[in-house]
Design an enzyme around this catalytic site. Sequence first.
Site, short mmCIF file in Angstrom:
data_model
loop_
_atom_site.label_atom_id
_atom_site.label_comp_id
_atom_site.label_asym_id
_atom_site.label_seq_id
_atom_site.Cartn_x
_atom_site.Cartn_y
_atom_site.Cartn_z
N HIS A 2 1.38 -1.14 -0.40
CA HIS A 2 0.11 0.25 0.17
C HIS A 2 0.84 0.96 0.14
CE1 HIS A 2 -3.70 2.00 0.63
NE2 HIS A 2 -3.69 2.04 1.69
N TYR A 54 -3.66 1.09 -8.36
CA TYR A 54 -4.84 0.30 -8.51
C TYR A 54 -4.00 0.08 -10.16
CZ TYR A 54 -7.87 3.06 -5.98
OH TYR A 54 -8.22 3.53 -4.99
C1 LIG Z 1 -10.54 -4.47 -1.75
C2 LIG Z 1 -8.72 -3.95 -2.16
C3 LIG Z 1 -8.93 -2.38 -1.91
C4 LIG Z 1 -8.52 -1.12 -1.73
N1 LIG Z 1 -8.28 -0.37 -1.76
C5 LIG Z 1 -7.54 0.46 -1.55
C6 LIG Z 1 -7.56 2.03 -1.37
O1 LIG Z 1 -8.60 2.46 0.24
N2 LIG Z 1 -6.67 2.73 -1.14
C7 LIG Z 1 -5.55 2.70 -1.95
O2 LIG Z 1 -4.57 3.59 -2.05
N3 LIG Z 1 -5.65 1.22 -2.55
C8 LIG Z 1 -6.36 0.16 -2.31
N4 LIG Z 1 -6.48 -0.86 -3.02
C9 LIG Z 1 -5.11 -0.90 -3.69
C10 LIG Z 1 -4.26 -0.94 -2.50
O3 LIG Z 1 -3.50 0.11 -2.13
C11 LIG Z 1 -2.60 -2.22 -3.45
O4 LIG Z 1 -2.91 -2.54 -3.88
C12 LIG Z 1 -1.64 -2.73 -2.65
O5 LIG Z 1 -0.55 -2.53 -3.53
C13 LIG Z 1 -1.65 -3.93 -1.90
O6 LIG Z 1 -0.64 -3.93 -0.93
P1 LIG Z 1 -0.27 -5.27 -0.33
O7 LIG Z 1 0.52 -5.54 0.25
O8 LIG Z 1 -1.61 -5.87 -0.35
O9 LIG Z 1 -0.17 -6.46 -1.82
P2 LIG Z 1 0.72 -6.71 -2.42
O10 LIG Z 1 0.37 -8.15 -3.48
O11 LIG Z 1 1.30 -8.46 -1.20
O12 LIG Z 1 1.54 -6.27 -2.49
C14 LIG Z 1 1.94 -5.12 -4.00
C15 LIG Z 1 2.79 -4.99 -4.34
O13 LIG Z 1 3.90 -4.84 -3.58
C16 LIG Z 1 4.95 -5.52 -3.40
N5 LIG Z 1 5.09 -5.93 -2.38
C17 LIG Z 1 4.17 -6.31 -0.99
N6 LIG Z 1 5.34 -6.36 -0.37
C18 LIG Z 1 6.32 -5.70 0.50
C19 LIG Z 1 7.34 -5.00 0.37
N7 LIG Z 1 6.97 -5.69 1.61
N8 LIG Z 1 8.22 -5.51 0.57
C20 LIG Z 1 8.38 -4.48 -1.00
N9 LIG Z 1 7.28 -4.55 -2.27
C21 LIG Z 1 6.58 -5.49 -1.73
C22 LIG Z 1 4.12 -6.53 -4.30
O14 LIG Z 1 5.33 -7.37 -4.79
C23 LIG Z 1 3.21 -6.47 -5.01
O15 LIG Z 1 3.96 -5.46 -6.68
C24 LIG Z 1 -7.39 -2.30 -3.28
C25 LIG Z 1 -7.03 -3.15 -3.45
C26 LIG Z 1 -8.16 -4.06 -2.70
C27 LIG Z 1 -7.86 -5.37 -3.91
#
Ligand SMILES: Cc1cc2nc3c(=O)[nH]c(=O)nc-3n(C[C@H](O)[C@H](O)[C@H](O)COP(=O)(O)OP(=O)(O)OC[C@H]3O[C@@H](n4cnc5c(N)ncnc54)[C@H](O)[C@@H]3O)c2cc1C
Length: 529
Positions: free
Chosen positions: A179, A469
């Site tokens: 995020h 997104y």
């Molecule tokens: C249901 C839903 C609701 C959402 N709501 C919002 C919202 O309200 N506002 C908003 O801004 N966004 C929102 N998003 C989008 C969200 O912010 C992004 O998808 C974000 O990248 C998710 O982070 P994650 O760790 O959950 O995902 P992951 O799939 O774990 O990671 C996403 C990306 O970041 C990389 N990454 C993850 N962890 C690390 C780490 N520790 N170090 C380096 N790279 C890493 C991964 O390799 C991948 O490329 C939403 C997404 C979904 C599916």
Amino acid sequence: MELSYCAVFLILLIPISRADATSVEKQFKECLLTQLDGNSEHIEKITFTSSSTLYPQVWDSLAQNPRWVNISSRKPLMILTPFHESEIQAAILCSKELKLQLRVRSGGHDYEGLSYLSDVPFVMVDLINIRSIEINLADETAWVQAGASIGELYYKISKASKVHGFPAGTCPSVGIGGHISGGGQGLMLRKHGLAADNVVDAYLIDANGKIHDRKSMGEDVFWAIRGGDASSFGVILAWKIKLVRVPPIVTGFNVPRTPEEGVTDLIHRWQYIAHDLHEDLVIRVIAQISGHDKSKKFRATFNSIFLGGVDRLIPLMNESFPELGLQAKDCTEMSWIQSVMFIAGYNIEDPLELLLNRTTMFKRSFKAKSDFFKEPVPKSGLEGAWKLLLEEEIAFLIMEPYGGRMNEISESEIPFPHRKGNLYNLQYLVNWEVNSDEASRRHLQWAKMVYKYMTPYVSKSPRAAYFNYKDLDLGKNKLDSTSYSEASVWGKKYFKGNFRRLAQIKTKFDPLNFFRNEQSIPLLNSHHS
Ligand SMILES: Cc1cc2nc3c(=O)[nH]c(=O)nc-3n(C[C@H](O)[C@H](O)[C@H](O)COP(=O)(O)OP(=O)(O)OC[C@H]3O[C@@H](n4cnc5c(N)ncnc54)[C@H](O)[C@@H]3O)c2cc1C
Ligand SMILES: *[C@@H]1O[C@H](CO)[C@@H](O)[C@H](O)[C@H]1NC(C)=O
Ligand SMILES: *[C@@H]1O[C@H](CO)[C@@H](O)[C@H](O)[C@H]1NC(C)=O
Ligand SMILES: *[C@@H]1O[C@H](CO)[C@@H](O)[C@H](O)[C@H]1NC(C)=O
């Protein structure tokens, strides 16, 4: 750390056969064993090869978009669920040694599944066990390990203080790791900016397995990882964030409007004022379709959190958006943490522990795209979009107003460039329940069509998009070679003028392009094999 112990070098050809996979798995475990000084029992516990019984469950647990659940060819060779940073360091070194890619997953919400899928053999490091949160009220900061969800963070903050919060996204299961790496917008952005705007330090592991803090990574890399795709630079272990003050009472409302109630006029008007309201007030619009066939209906909801009580909200609304006709009875006063529940779609009287659930409430196959708007869309344009919505079964247009604090932060302060001049961000989102190739094709096609339809109304040169997104329709890196100029096509949409600086920093910090994926920051002038 040196890897000379690891005896075997292997060049992988794609695709690799089952027999080869088994041998790579074996070598990977041997390498881990050497790196970690030999506790094989523990290594067995944290390593899941594709033949382990628990592998499907571990992979699926945080794969928040089920679109690819049946595509086994793109799943990881191995999953590692480390408990300690040394295990992540070892995973990096052993992946490098065996010429495997490494993907890291925090919350698994990546829109294109890039944290848990790849077209080349890879190891997935799942940070589900790296998620402690330490709140320090004395200096109003917190260290949050990357595998924590934003719901866990909100929950922990609320247990420590009733007057602190954090400006991040609305869906509690989202991982803090990904995020913040991409920005992080939620209902306090008009007052406090993005999650990434409120980061003051970080721990990052580089491609040599070295752990950096802000000082040792340097200001360039620290700049890059806050919204510029940390996954292109290394593995984030933890973010240190600045908490923000929130009032003890905030007010929420959800006001639905239908075409009969003049919803198009209201949204049209909203475009002129939402970015200009008091910064305590964020009103987003969720336009959606519901029902099937003849009972299909279009409606929109004005969904809001106001950082204050209803007594102050009503006159403010009466002054700036009287057309909505908001009344006190439409509003609910609540604590800030209850507003997190409210926006997430829970009942505010429900136990706060629901925020700790790591599975998204919306675990359905989906595709999304995004746009930014600098000019209001005329009524006829909006009406055309509603018509397109009616061609789908479960589809949403989510409009999030900017302005306020977002106008005060320069485009180059962090890599996220969508600041002053943007009225709102729009997310096109389509969901489907029954997965099939045919269904996927149809819904992906719909997303492309509505995106094309909006072309005359959206930001231009570049047509900007929000990196969190993620949308591979905008373009993607080639598997074995990534050219900066090709990548600029999508890179400038996400990062505008910051894309080149990201590539420069990438080239210096990860010159071998170890950390890469379909939309990672490319090296400058380069090719990589
Ligand atoms: C249901 C839903 C609701 C959402 N709501 C919002 C919202 O309200 N506002 C908003 O801004 N966004 C929102 N998003 C989008 C969200 O912010 C992004 O998808 C974000 O990248 C998710 O982070 P994650 O760790 O959950 O995902 P992951 O799939 O774990 O990671 C996403 C990306 O970041 C990389 N990454 C993850 N962890 C690390 C780490 N520790 N170090 C380096 N790279 C890493 C991964 O390799 C991948 O490329 C939403 C997404 C979904 C599916
Ligand atoms: C709304 O504004 C109008 C005109 O400015 C005023 O007459 C009215 O009393 C206000 N209503 C509320 C509820 O503040
Ligand atoms: C977590 O949320 C998911 C999705 O809403 C739900 O299916 C599951 O039962 C929840 N788990 C718990 C422990 O409440
Ligand atoms: C995966 O395949 C199984 C068996 O064919 C099917 O029942 C299931 O619906 C599929 N799931 C998804 C999400 O495609």
